[in-house]
Design a protein around this motif. Structure first.
Motif, PDB file in Angstrom:
ATOM      1  N   GLY A 363       0.811  -1.218   0.000  1.00 61.63           N
ATOM      2  CA  GLY A 363       0.000   0.000   0.000  1.00 61.63           C
ATOM      3  C   GLY A 363       0.836   1.256   0.000  1.00 61.63           C
ATOM      4  N   PHE A 364       0.332   2.267   0.715  1.00 62.77           N
ATOM      5  CA  PHE A 364       1.016   3.549   0.795  1.00 62.77           C
ATOM      6  C   PHE A 364       2.104   3.472   1.865  1.00 62.77           C
ATOM      7  CE2 PHE A 364      -2.996   4.724  -1.146  1.00 62.77           C
ATOM      8  CZ  PHE A 364      -2.584   5.571  -2.152  1.00 62.77           C
ATOM      9  N   TRP A 365       3.317   3.888   1.478  1.00 62.67           N
ATOM     10  CA  TRP A 365       4.440   3.874   2.388  1.00 62.67           C
ATOM     11  C   TRP A 365       4.865   5.308   2.688  1.00 62.67           C
ATOM     12  CZ3 TRP A 365       6.668  -0.291  -1.368  1.00 62.67           C
ATOM     13  CH2 TRP A 365       6.014  -1.508  -1.147  1.00 62.67           C
ATOM     14  N   ASN A 366       6.108   5.568   2.875  1.00 66.29           N
ATOM     15  CA  ASN A 366       6.582   6.887   3.308  1.00 66.29           C
ATOM     16  C   ASN A 366       6.732   7.857   2.137  1.00 66.29           C
ATOM     17  OD1 ASN A 366       8.905   5.085   2.586  1.00 66.29           O
ATOM     18  ND2 ASN A 366      10.014   7.016   2.756  1.00 66.29           N
ATOM     19  N   ASP A 367       6.552   9.145   2.417  1.00 72.24           N
ATOM     20  CA  ASP A 367       6.906  10.223   1.482  1.00 72.24           C
ATOM     21  C   ASP A 367       6.319  10.030   0.086  1.00 72.24           C
ATOM     22  OD1 ASP A 367       8.767  11.754   3.284  1.00 72.24           O
ATOM     23  OD2 ASP A 367       9.814   9.830   3.254  1.00 72.24           O
ATOM     24  N   GLY A 368       5.074   9.600   0.034  1.00 72.37           N
ATOM     25  CA  GLY A 368       4.394   9.446  -1.241  1.00 72.37           C
ATOM     26  C   GLY A 368       4.630   8.133  -1.949  1.00 72.37           C
ATOM     27  N   ALA A 369       5.388   7.223  -1.349  1.00 67.80           N
ATOM     28  CA  ALA A 369       5.674   5.937  -1.986  1.00 67.80           C
ATOM     29  C   ALA A 369       4.441   5.047  -1.959  1.00 67.80           C
ATOM     30  CB  ALA A 369       6.838   5.239  -1.292  1.00 67.80           C
ATOM     31  N   LEU A 387       6.430   0.980  -6.787  1.00 66.99           N
ATOM     32  CA  LEU A 387       5.858   1.423  -8.051  1.00 66.99           C
ATOM     33  C   LEU A 387       5.845   2.937  -8.165  1.00 66.99           C
ATOM     34  CD1 LEU A 387       3.118  -1.229  -7.811  1.00 66.99           C
ATOM     35  CD2 LEU A 387       4.662  -1.086  -9.732  1.00 66.99           C
ATOM     36  N   THR A 388       5.484   3.600  -7.094  1.00 74.15           N
ATOM     37  CA  THR A 388       5.621   5.055  -7.014  1.00 74.15           C
ATOM     38  C   THR A 388       6.729   5.328  -6.013  1.00 74.15           C
ATOM     39  OG1 THR A 388       3.287   5.448  -7.516  1.00 74.15           O
ATOM     40  CG2 THR A 388       4.503   7.230  -6.440  1.00 74.15           C
ATOM     41  N   ARG A 389       7.824   5.884  -6.465  1.00 74.51           N
ATOM     42  CA  ARG A 389       8.972   6.065  -5.585  1.00 74.51           C
ATOM     43  C   ARG A 389       8.703   7.180  -4.585  1.00 74.51           C
ATOM     44  NH1 ARG A 389      14.053   9.414  -7.582  1.00 74.51           N
ATOM     45  NH2 ARG A 389      13.989   9.680  -5.322  1.00 74.51           N
ATOM     46  N   PRO A 390       9.305   7.100  -3.414  1.00 74.72           N
ATOM     47  CA  PRO A 390       9.162   8.188  -2.444  1.00 74.72           C
ATOM     48  C   PRO A 390       9.927   9.427  -2.897  1.00 74.72           C
ATOM     49  CG  PRO A 390      10.779   6.603  -1.668  1.00 74.72           C
ATOM     50  CD  PRO A 390      10.183   6.034  -2.925  1.00 74.72           C
ATOM     51  N   ARG A 391       9.631  10.524  -2.248  1.00 77.46           N
ATOM     52  CA  ARG A 391      10.328  11.773  -2.568  1.00 77.46           C
ATOM     53  C   ARG A 391      11.701  11.834  -1.899  1.00 77.46           C
ATOM     54  NH1 ARG A 391       5.014  12.996  -1.647  1.00 77.46           N
ATOM     55  NH2 ARG A 391       5.428  13.560   0.520  1.00 77.46           N
ATOM     56  N   THR A 392      12.041  10.796  -1.147  1.00 75.76           N
ATOM     57  CA  THR A 392      13.339  10.722  -0.472  1.00 75.76           C
ATOM     58  C   THR A 392      14.102   9.499  -0.994  1.00 75.76           C
ATOM     59  OG1 THR A 392      12.387   9.424   1.332  1.00 75.76           O
ATOM     60  CG2 THR A 392      12.391  11.817   1.582  1.00 75.76           C
ATOM     61  N   GLY A 429      19.382   4.719   1.485  1.00 75.59           N
ATOM     62  CA  GLY A 429      20.360   5.107   0.483  1.00 75.59           C
ATOM     63  C   GLY A 429      20.055   4.631  -0.923  1.00 75.59           C
ATOM     64  N   ILE A 430      18.807   4.737  -1.339  1.00 72.84           N
ATOM     65  CA  ILE A 430      18.429   4.268  -2.678  1.00 72.84           C
ATOM     66  C   ILE A 430      18.675   5.399  -3.679  1.00 72.84           C
ATOM     67  CG2 ILE A 430      16.596   3.247  -4.081  1.00 72.84           C
ATOM     68  CD1 ILE A 430      15.166   2.576  -1.388  1.00 72.84           C
ATOM     69  N   THR A 431      19.551   5.157  -4.605  1.00 74.12           N
ATOM     70  CA  THR A 431      19.870   6.180  -5.616  1.00 74.12           C
ATOM     71  C   THR A 431      19.498   5.745  -7.029  1.00 74.12           C
ATOM     72  OG1 THR A 431      22.124   5.308  -5.797  1.00 74.12           O
ATOM     73  CG2 THR A 431      21.759   7.110  -4.239  1.00 74.12           C
ATOM     74  N   VAL A 727      12.392  12.685  13.348  1.00 69.73           N
ATOM     75  CA  VAL A 727      12.108  13.809  12.463  1.00 69.73           C
ATOM     76  C   VAL A 727      12.653  13.442  11.089  1.00 69.73           C
ATOM     77  CG1 VAL A 727      12.556  16.240  11.971  1.00 69.73           C
ATOM     78  CG2 VAL A 727      12.216  15.491  14.334  1.00 69.73           C
ATOM     79  N   SER A 728      11.856  13.649  10.058  1.00 71.49           N
ATOM     80  CA  SER A 728      12.325  13.367   8.701  1.00 71.49           C
ATOM     81  C   SER A 728      11.878  14.486   7.779  1.00 71.49           C
ATOM     82  CB  SER A 728      11.779  12.022   8.202  1.00 71.49           C
ATOM     83  OG  SER A 728      10.375  12.020   8.192  1.00 71.49           O
ATOM     84  N   ALA A 729      12.644  14.706   6.729  1.00 74.04           N
ATOM     85  CA  ALA A 729      12.339  15.776   5.785  1.00 74.04           C
ATOM     86  C   ALA A 729      12.416  15.252   4.371  1.00 74.04           C
ATOM     87  CB  ALA A 729      13.307  16.943   5.961  1.00 74.04           C
ATOM     88  N   GLY A 730      11.563  15.794   3.530  1.00 74.51           N
ATOM     89  CA  GLY A 730      11.574  15.439   2.117  1.00 74.51           C
ATOM     90  C   GLY A 730      10.927  16.534   1.306  1.00 74.51           C
ATOM     91  N   PRO A 731      11.016  16.469  -0.006  1.00 74.14           N
ATOM     92  CA  PRO A 731      10.369  17.476  -0.844  1.00 74.14           C
ATOM     93  C   PRO A 731       8.873  17.530  -0.583  1.00 74.14           C
ATOM     94  CG  PRO A 731      11.888  16.140  -2.133  1.00 74.14           C
ATOM     95  CD  PRO A 731      11.773  15.487  -0.802  1.00 74.14           C
TER      96      PRO A 731
END
Length: 977
Positions: A363-369, A387-392, A429-431, A727-731
């Protein structure tokens, strides 16, 4: 498939419903069929094994009316052969898609009822060349099964102006008169064809059947297929028929994200289920002369999410007359031939993860994933499909108690760093991201920290007699508990003695979609838990205050309820309501749960995710504290009293300068607040809702970050502040992002108002559907100039998952003039992450015609529509109509409060659409019914019939129904004096 776009879906067949005694029995049958499979269904059988091991099939609609259309069978066959038709080409294209089977839809109601085999039974087009035999042989040589599509529907026989069914020829063959254009006659004809095919094509794999024909059922067709060809599969479109192996779901849309096809499915595992969808984005199910594009993002997403739910992707392509596919479809097939093989091990022979086969949560994971999980047998190896990558650069998902030992990028083979704690796996660390599906192979050491079902005794406050509470913790997903239509309801889990409890995992029955929708004119909705509370007890008598009270997302797969580090013998889940609304009777107030597993801890793995509060700089009374449900198994407490007691996280990085989304995971037993300062800037106050002293809840705010490292300081001005987990930050999400809500406005449908000044009462409810937050929420109508509103806007400081905002207003038209056509929007305005957003629905107002004393749309929310459903109709007066009327006592439309000024005889006008000839029964105030018969050439063009009715002064009730057979679709009714 597009097969019968204008025909009602019949999950409950009229021929069967006629035998039911009354409304209660009908509703019970509807619920049973929709929650199935029925007890007599062959859910497991060796003949199904090859399909269970498959990922996909190729659906081919191809026949006489494939563009350019042929009206002569011999000419069509000549052009097929002259064009170079090749069975091997189809089989090779299927293999490129990773498809294990082909469904050939040529004997199709919209394609000329063509039979691609030399038939001895006259009645419709049959080729002299054995195209079907060639395809079966080519498939056998390359291990691709062939399934033959069969239709039950004669209604389109004259669509091209020339009948494609030859009743005279078939009658001569049978030695008696048979009309193939009628359902009984066509059923008899097609019945013979089933046996001809079974006799001649032993290597066929089965039949794909587009709904049922009463003649087939009466003559035990399916039972005879089972006897004659026991290894063949039977698949049925859009209904769960027990004798069938497979339930097929046709062209579902409207999901978020759009590719998550399983959200609209209605059949729980282990029932074999197909998702049938077109690969060309536009156009018909068959080749219409156009080279239509294929949406690669949508199509690959469907392919993977179906695999992640143990559903088979039955992908429809549109072969031309010569059998070749248009260029854009060929290009997609070539792409799939390269894209699928590197991840094939994660798809073939796997099952959907997070369901009955084990596995982590999809389902829905972190930061829009967003993504799904597939599992190898035993679930020791799992595959996380992003399928939809997170913003981080990280993915964080619930681990469902699996101890993770290794994570590898399946496409590249590279090992990935990860951390695990508090019930979550975080891949770091996914690049490198695949454009459509980044797949991680996850090795596990098995599932831990759940009590064996043998130590748990489940007790429920209500249950269906066939589905008792004991099924909740028996280790079997094929037996389930049914609340028997009772809400509120509670489930108590007796652990035998006082034991540690940290959380429990709930697998609800996957028998409904995840959101309100319409499927083939029938309303559907999510029968999943919404608002709930958890209480604990040592003696089963004294329970105390809830340790958790919130809403559960309406989502597929396992859901988790964290309650902190507790000790108890008895754990009680109190369910206040479910997500389904009353517009979908089979799902409303219904609750079914497969399994509940009770957890007493969370697996941990070495490594630490960025942003952990307990690893940051602490000042004053701020100090680490154990919190097993928290990330890193710890949080920071002692933040109250002001800026001197703080957490400062340095090194929070951003790739670019600008506004970012800052997420705070916090704990609090009562509502409170935190204060945030970024890079020494102005303090920002953040409201913190109640959750639990050691159960983290998330809040997100927009903050400015600079490129590179940033410093975030968090404290509380409250006397006793909340705890801080991480605390976490992303776009920020895209500027177009609006959290999913449901806005319901009543009355629904066009409101026809009489002359002079008029008033209507309007109510609206806004529901928050996702685990996000809306702030500064306001709900109100916006009337045109001259109109007035009585009633203030409804407002709330915030809305979270499952919460509602409701308002009611009286709208009055301008004085001294008649109502004119207008639309009055009811708008919900709010802020999300600091951005102003809104959603709206209109109330449509129209002046009533001068020769009518009453007009109301069939879809008006004041009507009762039972098991019928609302569907779109572009040419209808309100652009909607009610479909699926008739065939059962409650498939009706009841117009209440039909008000007339005086008693007498009025003329009732019925506006409807129909293909063929069908009838309503019309009853006024419960009196004896009169029959109204309508004839039409299509379900898109409204027509009118009328009859005299006797009404009383004031309010009356008018009911349109037909308990024995399908009635026309209903647009509206009106009354003339």
């Amino acid at each position: 498939m597009g097969l019968r776009p204008l025909r009602p879906l019949r999950r409950t067949r009229p021929s069967r419903l006629r035998r039911l005694a009354g409304l209660a029995a009908v509703l019970a049958l509807l619920t049973t069929l929709l929650s199935a499979p029925a007890a007599t269904a062959e859910v497991h059988h060796p003949r199904q094994q090859w399909l269970r091991a498959s990922t996909a099939g190729l659906f081919l609609h191809w026949g006489m009316y494939t563009a350019p259309k042929h009206l002569d069978c011999a000419e069509w066959e000549r052009d097929v052969t002259a064009g170079g038709w090749s069975a091997d080409y189809w089989v090779d294209q299927a293999r490129k898609l990773g498809a294990s089977y082909i469904v050939l839809a040529t004997f199709h109601s919209r394609l000329g009822y063509a039979r691609p085999w030399p038939s001895k039974i006259p009645g419709s087009c049959a080729t002299k060349r054995d195209l079907l035999g060639e395809l079966v042989a080519a498939g056998k040589a390359k291990d691709v099964k062939i399934i033959l599509y069969m239709t039950d529907d004669p209604q389109w026989h004259n669509e091209q102006g020339k009948s494609s069914l030859d009743s005279a020829a078939y009658s001569a063959y049978k030695g008696e008169q048979v009309d193939l254009t009628t359902r009984p006659g066509f059923g008899r004809y097609s019945y013979d064809l089933f046996f001809e095919v079974m006799d001649n094509y032993a290597d066929l794999a089965g039949f794909w059947i587009d709904n049922d024909n009463e003649y087939w059922e009466r003559n035990r067709l399916y039972e005879q297929i089972r006897e004659k060809r026991p290894s063949w599969l039977l698949s049925n479109n859009n209904e769960d028929t027990p004798i069938m192996d497979t339930v097929s779901n046709e062209q579902k849309t409207g999901m978020t994200p759009s590719y998550d096809y399983p959200q609209a499915a209605f059949t729980p595992m282990p029932r074999l289920t197909e998702a049938d969808y077109k690969l060309p984005t536009t156009g018909s199910w068959w080749y219409d002369g156009g080279d239509h594009p294929v949406d690669v993002r949508l199509s690959t997403g469907r392919y993977i999410t179906n695999a992640g739910s143990s559903m088979k992707s039955l992908m429809a392509e549109t072969p031309m007359v010569n059998g070749r596919f248009p260029p854009q479809q060929e290009q997609f097939n070539e792409f799939m031939s390269r894209w699928v093989p590197p991840i094939q091990e994660s798809l073939r022979g796997t099952e959907g993860g997070g369901y009955m086969y084990g596995g982590m949560q999809p389902g829905f994971w972190n930061d829009g994933a967003h993504g799904v999980v597939t599992v190898a047998p035993g679930a020791a190896t799992q595959y996380v499909h992003v399928l939809t990558r997170p913003r981080t650069d990280q993915v964080r998902l619930r681990d469902n108690g699996y101890q993770i030992t290794e994570v590898t990028d399946l496409r590249t083979g590279k090992r990935k760093e990860f951390t695990q704690s508090g019930g979550y796996l975080t891949i770091l660390g996914i690049t490198e991201w695949d454009a459509y599906d980044t797949v991680f192979r996850v090795r596990t050491a098995g599932q831990r920290f759940y009590y064996d079902p043998s130590v748990i005794r489940a007790i429920a406050s209500a249950a269906h007699p066939d589905h008792p509470a004991a099924n909740l913790a028996d280790g079997s997903f094929e037996k389930f508990w049914d609340a028997g239509g009772t809400l509120p309801v509670s489930v108590t889990l007796d652990l035998g003695r006082r034991r540690p409890v940290t959380h429990f995992a709930v697998n609800q029955r996957e028998w409904s979609p995840t959101y309100a929708r319409e499927s083939f004119g029938r309303p559907e909705d999510s029968a999943r838990i919404k608002d709930y509370r958890v209480r604990l007890s040592d003696d089963g008598v004294s329970w105390g205050a809830p340790v958790r009270a919130t809403a559960m997302p309406s989502a597929r797969g396992v859901q988790f309820v964290d309650i902190g580090d507790r000790q108890a013998r008895f754990v009680r889940l109190e369910v206040a309501n479910t997500w389904s609304g009353p517009q979908a009777p089979p799902f409303h107030r219904q609750l079914k749960i497969d399994e509940i597993k009770v957890g007493y801890g969370y697996p941990r793995a070495a490594g630490e995710a960025p942003g952990e509060a307990e690893s940051a700089a602490l000042t004053g009374t701020a100090a680490p504290a154990t919190c097993r449900a928290c990330s890193g198994s710890a949080q920071v407490t002692g933040l109250g009293g002001g800026a001197g007691n703080a957490v400062t996280i340095d090194g929070l990085t951003a790739a670019t300068a600008g506004e970012h989304r800052l997420q705070l995971d916090h704990t609090a037993e009562a509502p409170t607040s935190l204060t945030v300062r970024v890079n020494g800037g102005d303090p920002v106050e953040v409201a913190v809702p109640a959750g639990g002293r050691d159960v983290p809840v998330s809040t997100a705010i927009p903050v400015p970050l600079r490129a590179g490292a940033n410093s975030v300081t968090v404290y509380s001005t409250a006397p006793r502040g909340p705890g801080l987990d991480r605390v976490s930050a992303g776009p920020m999400p895209p500027s177009s992002y609006v959290p999913r809500t449901t806005l319901t406005v009543e009355p629904h449908g066009v409101q026809w108002l009489g002359s002079g000044r008029q008033s209507i009462t309007v109510s609206a409810t806004l529901r928050m559907d996702v685990d996000d937050a809306l702030d500064q929420v306001s709900l109100a109508p916006a009337v045109p100039a001259g109109w007035t509103v009585t009633g203030a806007p409804a407002s709330a400081p915030s809305l979270r998952l499952g919460q509602l905002l409701h308002g009611t207003w009286t709208l009055t038209s301008p004085a001294g003039q008649d109502v004119t056509a207008t639309e009055i929007p009811v708008t919900a305005s709010f802020r999300t992450l600091g951005r102003a957003k809104s959603v709206a629905k209109p109330v449509k107002v129209r002046p009533r015609p001068a020769d009518r004393v009453f007009v109301r749309e069939a879809e008006d929310s004041r009507n009762q529509i039972g098991s019928s459903g609302v569907t779109g109709c572009g040419r209808c007066s309100g652009e909607q109509k009610v479909r699926n009327i008739g065939g059962s006592p409650d498939a009706h439309v009841v117009f209440g409060d039909v008000t007339v000024p005086s008693a007498g005889v009025y003329r009732l006008f019925v506006d409807f659409t129909v293909n063929g000839t069908r009838s309503y029964l019309v009853s006024v105030n419960g009196g004896p019914p009169a029959r109204v018969t309508g004839t039409g050439l299509g379900n898109t063009e409204p027509q009118t019939e009328s009859l005299p009715v006797t009404l009383t002064a004031g309010a009356n009730t008018i009911r349109l129904f037909n308990p024995d057979e399908g009635a026309p679709d209903l647009d509206r009714i009106s009354l003339g004096s």
